[in-house]
Design an enzyme around this catalytic site. Structure first.
Site, PDB file in Angstrom:
ATOM      1  N   ASP A 201     -10.782 -42.661 -30.243  1.00  0.00           N
ATOM      2  CA  ASP A 201     -10.300 -43.827 -30.977  1.00  0.00           C
ATOM      3  C   ASP A 201      -9.968 -43.452 -32.422  1.00  0.00           C
ATOM      4  OD1 ASP A 201      -9.971 -46.790 -31.118  1.00  0.00           O
ATOM      5  OD2 ASP A 201     -11.608 -46.639 -32.566  1.00  0.00           O
ATOM      6  N   GLU A 243      -5.739 -41.375 -29.786  1.00  0.00           N
ATOM      7  CA  GLU A 243      -4.988 -42.535 -30.253  1.00  0.00           C
ATOM      8  C   GLU A 243      -4.597 -42.267 -31.703  1.00  0.00           C
ATOM      9  OE1 GLU A 243      -5.567 -47.274 -31.269  1.00  0.00           O
ATOM     10  OE2 GLU A 243      -7.097 -45.788 -31.726  1.00  0.00           O
TER      11      GLU A 243
END
Length: 542
Positions: A201, A243
């Site tokens: 993330d 990401e």
């Protein structure tokens, strides 16, 4: 060897435990419910599951505010339930990747409680502090219009802590070797329990050092290499899927020049121009985006997606391009978010089955690994009455029974879609399973075709010039195999004339229909593309 890299030819299914299937009927999804649906995912042809965060959390940001990295939130079950799930998935040949959320913690994590207890506490330097409010305290927000600052005063120690996201998510200080060591420990723990890798993330924010009002400092890409080395010491075939919504030139730094950085990255850049092409039928900017992201290190891989658990981010488009997408797919202010995105599910946004098929056929044909969001295989809708990103986080619609078969409980984590065309009585798995023409059965066939085309994951690709802005043509070659794929973004049927030199063969075998194209007397193939049509061909070797 490329074909030995499992992530080159896999199909990833993204799901959130809390909204997928409730096994104990308390209104929140759990590992018991997910285990009961593994056969469904296996039958669909999926071989990798990406799980959203399921660790203990106050759950103020969809579980991305983690308060303990080493457990399972009691709402979802126990660590034993997680291991049971991994065992059952492995028996079906399904790999599992989980979110690695180490840019920040919850402010209820014991580390932060210790860090804010006094300026002398050992954990103090695990986070980022400033005694004075930095001049850029209200800049760089991830959620503009909702988030008010990136530096917030901690009243107890009367100093400011840094947070890229909400104020209840203080950033970890990844410059601190102790924090990096702890991140390794977190990775090692979950790898030992059998996962195949991590979706990392907010990668750029893990690599940054906040400069406190000064010019931003360079990102620490060496840390990505460090993470990869540790991962592969512990499990040689595990992967990092990053990401990072960055420009193409920047993305090369994440992969590493020698392919020693992150294994895979979501291609946000192509995603945004895909929706521009779907909105305007102009493929030229999409072709530029594909070419701009083509040159990456060997062994590296793009992950392609249409929708995810967040808004459809259009921040990389020009203002004019973004407005065209807004006009077509999110014309109401309530459909837009953070001045940059659209908070709708794919099917209601596109508005018809033909464009939904076109979009998925296109995404599966892109040079990388396809990622599907749960529910999109049946064309689920959204609930715009829910706040911000929650609009696309409604429970999975399994049947026409109460709560869409998700739960028999009364207090659901989010309400199911009950009204209109996308209500669970009309759009659900049970209904589509029995309908041979359903989107679910079409998607199952598409997944099978993608698995039969390793050229896409492993091969070289080029754009086929069609002379028509509304049609995208791509050719893949790998070993002695060749694949040709065309997509028509236009609302009118088109006949495409393909000379033998361009086709490279006399016979083209249609992979979706029981037909083939043979050269006519003028040495040409004539390919018919319906409105929003698509054709996949294997070039028959001479």
């Amino acid at each position: 060897m490329m074909e030995e890299l499992w992530y080159k030819n896999t199909v990833i299914y993204s799901l959130d435990l809390e909204t997928f299937m409730d096994g104990n009927n308390d209104g929140t999804g759990d590992f018991e419910g997910l285990c009961n649906r593994l056969d469904y995912l296996h039958a669909l042809g999926l071989d990798t599951i990406w799980l959203a965060p399921f660790q203990p959390t106050p759950n103020r940001d969809n579980g991305y505010d983690i308060s303990d990295f080493y457990g399972v939130d009691p709402r979802h079950g126990s660590s034993g339930d997680f291991v049971d799930f991994i065992h059952k998935a492995r028996k079906l040949g399904i790999k599992v990747i989980i979110d690695l959320v180490v840019n920040h913690t919850s402010d209820e994590h014991r580390w932060f409680k210790e860090a804010r207890s006094s300026k002398d506490n050992h954990k103090r330097n695990w986070y980022v502090w400033s005694d004075k409010r930095p001049s850029d305290w209200n800049q760089g927000m991830v959620f503009p219009g909702v988030q008010k600052a990136t530096w917030t005063l901690d009243k107890k120690t009367k100093s400011y802590y840094f947070h890229r996201f909400y104020e209840f998510q203080p950033d970890l200080n990844t410059d601190n070797p102790e924090v990096r060591e702890e991140i390794n420990r977190i990775m090692g723990y979950w790898l030992e329990l059998g996962i195949a890798g991590f979706r990392v993330d907010a990668v750029p924010f893990i690599l940054e050092s906040p400069a406190m009002g000064k010019k931003p400092l360079p990102l620490h890409f060496d840390y990505l290499k460090e993470m990869r080395r540790f991962l592969q010491w512990r499990r040689g075939d595990a992967v990092l899927l990053g990401e990072a919504n960055v420009l193409p030139a920047e993305s090369k730094k994440y992969f590493g020049s020698e392919g020693d950085g992150i294994h895979m990255m979501f291609n946000f850049y192509v995603n945004q121009y895909t929706f521009y092409a779907l909105a305007t039928a102009d493929t030229k900017p999409l072709i530029k985006a594909l070419k701009a992201t083509k040159d990456i290190a060997p062994g590296s891989q793009w992950a392609f997606f249409l929708r995810n658990h967040d808004e459809l981010d259009l921040g990389r488009l020009t203002e004019e391009e973004r407005q065209k997408v807004f006009e077509r797919f999110g014309p109401d202010k309530n459909m837009q978010l953070y001045n940059r995105g659209i908070r709708r599910r794919l099917s209601p946004m596109l508005g018809n089955r033909q464009q939904t098929e076109l979009a998925y056929s296109l995404m599966f044909s892109f040079p990388g690994t396809p990622v599907i969001r749960y529910g999109d295989e049946i064309g689920m809708g959204d609930n715009l009455a829910l706040v911000e990103r929650e609009a696309v986080r409604t429970p999975m619609q399994w049947s026409g029974e109460k709560n869409g078969g998700f739960s028999r409980g009364n207090n659901l984590i989010n309400p199911v879609v009950e009204d209109g065309y996308y209500a669970y009585e009309h759009v659900n798995v049970d209904r589509q399973r029995r309908d041979q023409t359903s989107l679910l059965n079409w998607m199952t066939a598409l997944i099978r075709i993608r698995k039969e085309c390793p050229e896409i994951g492993c091969g070289a690709w080029e754009i086929i010039d069609t002379g028509l802005d509304q049609i995208l043509g791509m050719r893949y070659t790998w070993k002695a195999r060749s694949l040709l794929i065309w997509h028509n973004f236009g609302e009118k049927s088109t006949e495409l004339v393909v000379p033998e030199k361009q086709a490279g063969t006399r016979r083209l075998i249609d992979l979706m229909n029981n037909i083939e194209s043979v050269l006519d007397e003028k040495g040409r193939h004539t390919i018919t593309l319906e409105a929003y049509g698509y054709r996949w061909f294997r070039a028959e070797a001479e």
